[in-house]
Design an enzyme around this catalytic site. Structure first.
Site, PDB file in Angstrom:
ATOM      1  N   VAL A 192       4.942  -4.111   6.219  1.00 35.28           N
ATOM      2  CA  VAL A 192       4.323  -2.907   5.631  1.00 35.28           C
ATOM      3  C   VAL A 192       5.127  -2.364   4.453  1.00 35.28           C
ATOM      4  O   VAL A 192       4.657  -1.486   3.746  1.00 35.28           O
ATOM      5  CB  VAL A 192       4.113  -1.746   6.644  1.00 35.28           C
ATOM      6  CG1 VAL A 192       3.167  -2.144   7.738  1.00 35.28           C
ATOM      7  CG2 VAL A 192       5.428  -1.240   7.183  1.00 35.28           C
ATOM      8  N   LYS A 193       6.334  -2.876   4.233  1.00 35.24           N
ATOM      9  CA  LYS A 193       7.182  -2.331   3.171  1.00 35.24           C
ATOM     10  C   LYS A 193       6.781  -2.928   1.813  1.00 35.24           C
ATOM     11  O   LYS A 193       5.781  -3.606   1.714  1.00 35.24           O
ATOM     12  CB  LYS A 193       8.654  -2.567   3.500  1.00 35.24           C
ATOM     13  CG  LYS A 193       9.064  -2.030   4.892  1.00 35.24           C
ATOM     14  CD  LYS A 193       9.106  -0.515   4.985  1.00 35.24           C
ATOM     15  CE  LYS A 193       9.145   0.029   6.388  1.00 35.24           C
ATOM     16  NZ  LYS A 193      10.344  -0.241   7.164  1.00 35.24           N
ATOM     17  N   ILE A 194       7.584  -2.667   0.776  1.00 30.74           N
ATOM     18  CA  ILE A 194       7.161  -2.999  -0.595  1.00 30.74           C
ATOM     19  C   ILE A 194       7.097  -4.513  -0.825  1.00 30.74           C
ATOM     20  O   ILE A 194       6.145  -5.030  -1.415  1.00 30.74           O
ATOM     21  CB  ILE A 194       8.120  -2.348  -1.625  1.00 30.74           C
ATOM     22  CG1 ILE A 194       8.268  -0.851  -1.365  1.00 30.74           C
ATOM     23  CG2 ILE A 194       7.668  -2.629  -3.048  1.00 30.74           C
ATOM     24  CD1 ILE A 194       7.044  -0.026  -1.646  1.00 30.74           C
TER      25      ILE A 194
END
Ligand SMILES: *Cc1c(COP(=O)(O)O)cnc(C)c1O
Length: 394
Positions: A192-194
């Site tokens: 879900v992170k960048i």
């Protein structure tokens, strides 16, 4: 509703090149401890202008390594933000330290440097100063690092940036992770992170001693470095100097990470387009939109909106209406000090009122690479309808 209609709050973007990079690693001689891990570390260190990078199998592990490297142990205190994922606090607990929190700034939702100054003043009088402070760059927006760094000089604490949301973000024109205002900075590569490596994290530092300490502790407390060995009977030889962990990242993860890193700047540009589009589509609704301070370029991990204070008890209904329409809103974050584990350590609801008020009113809208204009419009239409149905919009 079919599965594909569901819009999550965040998700990975995997290209054919990403897949090819992982397949190449899988067919290579090394599945772990090979060239991709080194390449990922070196490329990211160069990108953010840090001298050293130590990869780990998660940001949680990297935060633990960072605390260990700074000597956090039983009897010490570590402060962080209550508006974060539990890992920002748990890393200190792994070392046996006491955790405390500093309430957030009501605009940036980051650990408030003014409250930090006040709390430090009192802690000095009571002899309870923290050894380490862990500012969290919430939603990808850097904390007020210059102010926090100045306080660290005055009160003698060390700084670990939890930049799990903030890879590719800038503070005062420089990449987060360059270590100008901290000892160690940790990134996460959770999907879900960048950018993602499936699971993974990295600790950046300019201090060779800290880098060595973290690397040793990520590989069972062992070393093969000729300059550190007490003897060298042969090539098979390694020495265990301390008790460490197996926190290593695999070659498959690192190959994915290197490939994703080449797309980082494009990812953030796309997130900014989506952010501006939401701002435009939502500007007439009676909700608070995320604030951006002048000296940051956020990586825009999240798009948290706030319901009006007088309607905060309707947050659950708005959240449920979005979910029922296939929109995966999420709440970032349940205040860490209100978790049963932390309440059992002595914290209570009411301890950090700004964080708790923010928590009661917030909802994160979907924001991720690949989110379409039509999907953003659907999110906004569904939200407007829910605000009307609940009497928030007349
Ligand atoms: C995701 C996250 C972590 C933990 O990252 P992992 O890589 O999943 O261990 C830590 N802190 C914050 C603020 C996060 O959002």
């Amino acid at each position: 509703m079919t599965h594909t209609d569901f819009i999550p709050y965040g998700r990975q973007s995997i290209s054919e090149d990403d897949i090819a990079a992982v397949v190449t690693a899988l067919k290579s001689d090394h599945l772990t401890q090979g060239p991709s891990v080194t390449a990922f570390e070196q490329t990211l260190a160069q990108k953010v202008n840090a001298k050293f990078a130590v990869s780990a199998n998660s940001a949680t592990s990297a935060l633990h390594l960072a605390c260990l490297a700074l000597g956090v142990e039983e009897g010490d205190t570590v402060w962080t933000s209550p508006n974060t994922f539990i890992a920002s606090a748990n890393c200190a607990r792994y070392c046996g330290a006491t955790v405390d929190f500093v309430d957030i700034d009501p605009h940036s939702y980051n650990l408030c440097s003014v409250k930090l100054a006040e709390k430090l003043h009192h802690a000095k009088l009571n002899n309870t100063l923290p050894k380490v402070v862990i500012p969290v760059h919430f939603a990808g927006q850097s904390c007020d690092m210059a102010a926090i760094h100045t306080l660290s000089q005055e009160y003698g604490f060390r700084i670990i940036e939890d930049a799990s949301h903030a890879i590719g973000a800038k503070y005062q024109g420089d990449y987060v992770g360059n270590g100008k205002y901290s000892d160690i900075c940790v990134f996460s590569f959770h999907p879900v992170k960048i950018i993602t490596s499936a699971e993974g994290g990295m600790a950046m530092t300019n201090d060779e001693h800290l880098a060595k300490h973290m690397r040793t502790h990520a590989q069972q407390g062992t070393t093969k470095s000729p300059d550190e060995l007490t003897q060298m009977p042969g090539d098979w030889y390694y020495e265990q100097h301390t008790l460490g962990f197996n926190y290593r990242m695999t070659e498959l993860q690192a190959a994915l990470g290197v490939s994703q890193l080449s797309r980082l700047d494009d990812f953030i540009v796309e997130r900014h387009h989506q952010f501006e589009r939401y701002h435009d589509l939502l500007k007439d609704l009676p909700i608070t939109l995320p604030f951006q301070s002048d000296d940051v370029y956020s990586s825009l991990h999240l798009y948290p909106i706030l319901l009006p204070e007088q309607h905060k008890e309707k947050r659950r209904a708005i959240f449920d209406a979005l979910r029922q329409a296939g929109i995966g809103s999420q709440i970032h974050y349940i205040p860490v000090h209100t978790q049963p584990y932390y309440q059992a350590l002595g914290f209570s609801v009411g301890d950090f009122p700004i964080t708790e008020n923010y928590y009661q009113r917030t909802l994160s809208l979907p924001l991720f690479v690949g989110l379409t204009i039509e999907q953003q419009q659907r999110v906004v239409e569904t939200l407007s309808q829910a605000l009307t149905d609940n009497g928030i919009v007349a």
